[in-house]
Design a protein around this motif. Structure first.
Motif, mmCIF file in Angstrom:
data_model
loop_
_atom_site.group_PDB
_atom_site.id
_atom_site.type_symbol
_atom_site.label_atom_id
_atom_site.label_comp_id
_atom_site.label_asym_id
_atom_site.label_seq_id
_atom_site.Cartn_x
_atom_site.Cartn_y
_atom_site.Cartn_z
ATOM 1 N N GLU A 173 27.270 -103.422 -76.432
ATOM 2 C CA GLU A 173 27.631 -102.104 -76.969
ATOM 3 C C GLU A 173 27.682 -102.139 -78.488
ATOM 4 O OE1 GLU A 173 31.129 -100.424 -75.327
ATOM 5 O OE2 GLU A 173 30.424 -100.527 -73.234
ATOM 6 N N ASP A 174 28.160 -103.238 -79.049
ATOM 7 C CA ASP A 174 28.222 -103.374 -80.498
ATOM 8 C C ASP A 174 26.815 -103.443 -81.099
ATOM 9 O OD1 ASP A 174 29.754 -103.839 -83.005
ATOM 10 O OD2 ASP A 174 28.774 -105.796 -82.932
ATOM 11 N N ASP A 175 25.912 -104.186 -80.443
ATOM 12 C CA ASP A 175 24.520 -104.248 -80.903
ATOM 13 C C ASP A 175 23.901 -102.859 -80.925
ATOM 14 O OD1 ASP A 175 24.538 -107.057 -81.052
ATOM 15 O OD2 ASP A 175 23.870 -107.264 -78.969
ATOM 16 N N ILE A 176 24.110 -102.119 -79.846
ATOM 17 C CA ILE A 176 23.514 -100.789 -79.729
ATOM 18 C C ILE A 176 24.061 -99.866 -80.810
ATOM 19 C CG2 ILE A 176 23.310 -98.757 -78.244
ATOM 20 C CD1 ILE A 176 23.418 -100.727 -75.837
ATOM 21 N N ALA A 177 25.351 -99.938 -81.066
ATOM 22 C CA ALA A 177 25.957 -99.103 -82.111
ATOM 23 C C ALA A 177 25.355 -99.419 -83.472
ATOM 24 C CB ALA A 177 27.462 -99.305 -82.130
ATOM 25 N N LYS A 178 25.146 -100.703 -83.757
ATOM 26 C CA LYS A 178 24.548 -101.097 -85.042
ATOM 27 C C LYS A 178 23.107 -100.605 -85.151
ATOM 28 C CE LYS A 178 27.423 -105.208 -85.812
ATOM 29 N NZ LYS A 178 27.442 -106.693 -85.839
ATOM 30 N N MET A 179 22.354 -100.723 -84.059
ATOM 31 C CA MET A 179 20.972 -100.237 -84.081
ATOM 32 C C MET A 179 20.933 -98.722 -84.258
ATOM 33 S SD MET A 179 18.812 -102.582 -81.365
ATOM 34 C CE MET A 179 20.041 -102.944 -80.106
ATOM 35 N N ARG A 180 21.839 -98.027 -83.599
ATOM 36 C CA ARG A 180 21.900 -96.577 -83.731
ATOM 37 C C ARG A 180 22.204 -96.186 -85.178
ATOM 38 N NH1 ARG A 180 24.948 -95.638 -79.719
ATOM 39 N NH2 ARG A 180 26.959 -95.746 -80.774
ATOM 40 N N ASN A 181 23.084 -96.896 -85.828
ATOM 41 C CA ASN A 181 23.426 -96.595 -87.219
ATOM 42 C C ASN A 181 22.235 -96.834 -88.151
ATOM 43 O OD1 ASN A 181 26.045 -95.896 -86.519
ATOM 44 N ND2 ASN A 181 26.885 -97.926 -86.942
ATOM 45 N N ILE A 182 21.465 -97.882 -87.886
ATOM 46 C CA ILE A 182 20.278 -98.152 -88.700
ATOM 47 C C ILE A 182 19.259 -97.028 -88.545
ATOM 48 C CG2 ILE A 182 18.244 -99.658 -88.875
ATOM 49 C CD1 ILE A 182 20.113 -102.010 -88.230
ATOM 50 N N VAL A 183 19.053 -96.612 -87.310
ATOM 51 C CA VAL A 183 18.106 -95.533 -87.053
ATOM 52 C C VAL A 183 18.585 -94.236 -87.699
ATOM 53 C CG1 VAL A 183 17.048 -94.107 -85.248
ATOM 54 C CG2 VAL A 183 17.211 -96.588 -84.949
ATOM 55 N N ARG A 184 19.858 -93.966 -87.583
ATOM 56 C CA ARG A 184 20.410 -92.749 -88.190
ATOM 57 C C ARG A 184 20.207 -92.759 -89.701
ATOM 58 N NH1 ARG A 184 22.583 -87.755 -86.353
ATOM 59 N NH2 ARG A 184 23.595 -86.800 -88.155
ATOM 60 N N ALA A 185 20.439 -93.903 -90.336
ATOM 61 C CA ALA A 185 20.266 -93.997 -91.788
ATOM 62 C C ALA A 185 18.810 -93.756 -92.166
ATOM 63 C CB ALA A 185 20.723 -95.365 -92.283
ATOM 64 N N GLY A 186 17.874 -94.276 -91.366
ATOM 65 C CA GLY A 186 16.457 -94.049 -91.643
ATOM 66 C C GLY A 186 16.073 -92.603 -91.479
ATOM 67 N N LEU A 187 16.594 -91.970 -90.441
ATOM 68 C CA LEU A 187 16.312 -90.548 -90.225
ATOM 69 C C LEU A 187 16.879 -89.698 -91.357
ATOM 70 C CD1 LEU A 187 17.064 -90.358 -86.393
ATOM 71 C CD2 LEU A 187 14.807 -90.155 -87.459
ATOM 72 N N GLU A 188 18.080 -90.019 -91.784
ATOM 73 C CA GLU A 188 18.686 -89.256 -92.878
ATOM 74 C C GLU A 188 17.955 -89.477 -94.194
ATOM 75 O OE1 GLU A 188 22.795 -90.431 -92.762
ATOM 76 O OE2 GLU A 188 23.294 -88.956 -91.199
ATOM 77 N N ALA A 189 17.239 -90.606 -94.312
ATOM 78 C CA ALA A 189 16.434 -90.865 -95.511
ATOM 79 C C ALA A 189 15.080 -90.168 -95.444
ATOM 80 C CB ALA A 189 16.232 -92.368 -95.702
ATOM 81 N N GLY A 190 14.776 -89.545 -94.293
ATOM 82 C CA GLY A 190 13.546 -88.767 -94.178
ATOM 83 C C GLY A 190 12.518 -89.317 -93.224
ATOM 84 N N ALA A 191 12.854 -90.346 -92.424
ATOM 85 C CA ALA A 191 11.901 -90.866 -91.453
ATOM 86 C C ALA A 191 11.591 -89.816 -90.389
ATOM 87 C CB ALA A 191 12.447 -92.136 -90.800
ATOM 88 N N PHE A 192 10.400 -89.906 -89.828
ATOM 89 C CA PHE A 192 9.945 -88.923 -88.842
ATOM 90 C C PHE A 192 10.563 -89.130 -87.471
ATOM 91 C CE2 PHE A 192 6.876 -87.534 -91.839
ATOM 92 C CZ PHE A 192 6.357 -86.333 -91.379
ATOM 93 N N GLY A 193 10.933 -90.373 -87.157
ATOM 94 C CA GLY A 193 11.452 -90.592 -85.824
ATOM 95 C C GLY A 193 11.661 -92.063 -85.531
ATOM 96 N N PHE A 194 11.727 -92.364 -84.244
ATOM 97 C CA PHE A 194 11.988 -93.725 -83.759
ATOM 98 C C PHE A 194 10.976 -94.042 -82.668
ATOM 99 C CE2 PHE A 194 13.996 -96.396 -80.469
ATOM 100 C CZ PHE A 194 14.277 -97.538 -81.220
ATOM 101 N N THR A 195 10.454 -95.281 -82.651
ATOM 102 C CA THR A 195 9.444 -95.653 -81.670
ATOM 103 C C THR A 195 9.822 -96.955 -80.975
ATOM 104 O OG1 THR A 195 8.048 -97.049 -83.104
ATOM 105 C CG2 THR A 195 7.739 -94.666 -83.244
#
Length: 587
Positions: A173-195
């Motif tokens: 669960e901790d790993d998933i939370a960290k990955m989710r935060n990384i993805v969120r930061a990328g999206l907020e920086a303007g990334a198109f999505g997640f693959t």
């Protein structure tokens, strides 16, 4: 008004799916400011008589993630009308990254996408750790075309889990939370999505499973929640749907992909790859059925489809060819092309090698998938799907034109026919092997895929599989073959083909300033002499860092390709202009 650029006397196909109409078009400060008579003068005027004027093409599925850090041109995509390329597909990429993992990500991309590791090692600048830093780094280099990035699952997983990611351990669960935060930061920086990538044939250069290939349902759903309360972002997944593990597992694998799509939320559509595979010829119909059922439930899933077979080029210069596992060839495989050709033309050598069988290639420590060994053990079947493309490449040929049938007519065995064909052009001959989408030796099923309302134009893999595939030419092929040249079946209306390359892809991605020709839109435009539009045969060039080689395919008929109001292609040649920038969504 004085314009920067005016296009006159052309037939405008605006990207909406409407038929073309005659009008002039004016550009100022990188945007379309007028469509109609356009009375004002211009610093430059292009006469588009007998040509069509279209929005610039949007390629959803490229792998320039490494190349974009050193290459300003982004060939071959720029040569085929692409003005916006989307990177980061299939879950592979180069950010985020710890310094200690540089080589791991290189080996991953080398194996999955057939990009020379030596070229990546020499070319990558690595002036980033986190994903927003990667975005800043690639935006700092000028490029011919615009580009957007998606956050790839594999490097995110390695960044968070380290060795545990490579060992396919289940994320906590901790790993998933960290990955989710990384993805969120990328999206907020303007990334198109997640693959994410879940293909059984994707391996690292060391033959290992890709880090995220066996990710749990909980991990994918947990990461997808990063999209919540955002107004932009798409998801992309590639899966074989357990093709090699038995079709009885198809539904359970699709259930995971569907849950992943649903977790992203209704404003964040998902796309998956769809093609017909010889191993399970009816699977694509099952995928379509599940996609339709998902959409009926409000889960937005689209299908990326290709306008021709998913095929590879085989030859003595390529990553793969039918003799690479033969003992006699393996003894000379490391030598120059000239020497190999001379040796292979020796009658004694030829007699010896034709008596041999291929040794197993898909062994531990190699990225070669088992499917290669299967094909080499079925050489008669392979020769029936091997074709010489010719100077004007023909990708939809009947079986009667295959290497097998040509050999039979000449009294040769399939193996000898392949051997002789590979030695043509002093060993530079390329043979075409359509692996997927060619089970029935025609493109009727591809037409059904392309005509489906949930289909998207994709899968070009621009920048990837550089020693085997040259599909960055998809846009040119779609326009020239499907709307004009196809003689063996139904065609596609020109207005529809343009729509699929432009506004339809823009709408899926959520881009509002391109994909359509109307006032106020970004001036990303193609001027195409549709009557002259053609492809040349692919050719191997040696222009990657560290002397790496790749396949390129030239086109003819692009009078101009315009990016942000600047001409980057004129009469099929690069102009030297570099207006392309990173697109930051939500900004």
């Amino acid at each position: 008004m004085e314009y920067d650029l005016k296009i006159i006397n052309g037939t405008i196909f605006d990207g909406t799916g409407s038929w073309g109409y005659s009008a002039n078009l004016a550009i100022l400060n990188g945007k379309i400011v007028e469509i109609g008579v356009c009375h004002g003068s211009a610093q430059k005027t292009i006469d588009a008589k007998d040509a069509i004027v279209t929005p610039g093409f949007i390629d959803l599925h490229t792998h320039y993630d490494g190349q974009i850090t050193w290459d300003e041109e982004l060939r071959p995509s720029v040569n085929h009308g692409v003005t916006t390329a989307i990177l980061g597909n299939c879950g592979v990429g180069f950010a985020p990254v710890h310094e200690a993992d540089h080589d791991r990500l290189i080996r991953l991309m080398e194996g999955v996408e057939d990009i020379p590791g030596t070229a990546l090692a020499e070319g990558l600048t690595w002036n980033w750790n986190h994903f927003p830093e990667y975005m800043n780094a690639i935006d700092a280099l000028p490029h011919t075309i615009n580009f957007g990035v998606q956050i790839p699952h594999d490097p995110v997983r390695v960044f968070v889990m380290g060795e545990r990611a490579l060992a396919q351990e289940k994320a906590t669960e901790d790993d998933i939370a960290k990955m989710r935060n990384i993805v969120r930061a990328g999206l907020e920086a303007g990334a198109f999505g997640f693959t994410t990538g879940r293909s059984d044939v994707h391996r690292t250069a060391d033959g290992e499973w890709t880090p995220a290939s066996e990710s749990s349902l909980e991990e994918l759903v947990g990461i997808a929640k990063a999209f919540h309360r955002l107004n932009h972002g798409v998801l992309q997944a590639v899966s074989d749907f357990d093709m090699e593990r038995g079709s009885d597992k198809f539904d359970s694998e699709f259930d995971i992909v569907e849950a992943f799509a649903q977790a992203g939320g209704e404003n964040h559509p998902t796309s998956i790859s769809v093609m017909q595979r010889d191993f399970e010829p009816g699977q694509w119909l099952k995928i379509i059925d599940r996609v339709e059922k998902a959409n009926a439930k409000g889960i937005k899933i689209f299908m990326q489809v290709a306008p021709r077979a998913i095929g590879v080029m085989v030859g003595l210069q390529c990553t793969f060819h039918p003799f690479m596992g033969f003992p006699s060839y393996k003894k000379i495989s490391h030598l120059s092309l000239e020497y190999r050709v001379k040796k292979m033309r020796d009658p004694k050598f030829k007699t010896q090698i034709l008596k041999e069988n291929s040794e197993r290639l898909a062994v531990d420590g190699t990225s070669i998938p088992p499917i290669v060994d299967y094909f080499l053990q079925q050489i008669d079947t392979v020769s029936a799907k091997l074709f010489e493309l010719g100077e004007n490449p023909d990708y939809e040929q009947p079986i009667e034109k295959s290497i097998l049938y040509k050999g039979k007519a000449a009294g040769k065995s399939p193996l000898e026919s392949i051997y002789d064909a590979m030695l043509k052009q002093d060993g530079k001959a390329l043979l075409y092997f359509p692996i997927y989408n060619y089970t029935e030796f025609n493109y009727d099923n591809i037409l059904k895929m392309m005509n489906h309302p949930q289909s998207l134009s994709g899968l070009s893999d621009g920048g990837a599989h550089v020693g085997t595939i040259c599909d960055g030419s998809f846009p040119t092929y779609l326009l020239s073959y499907w709307t004009r040249d196809r003689k063996t079946g139904d065609k596609i209306p020109l207005k529809k083909a343009i729509h699929t390359l432009t506004k339809k892809n823009a709408d899926y991605l959520g881009i509002r300033d391109r994909g359509e020709l109307k006032t106020g839109m970004k001036a990303d435009i193609n001027i195409i002499d549709i009557a002259r539009l053609k492809l040349f045969s692919p050719e191997m060039v040696q222009d990657l860092p560290a002397g790496g080689q790749r396949l390129l395919q030239r086109a003819e008929g692009y009078r101009a390709t315009i990016v942000s109001g600047e001409i980057v292609i004129e009469n099929d040649e690069l102009t030297g202009h570099r207006p392309g920038r990173l697109i930051r969504m939500g900004k």
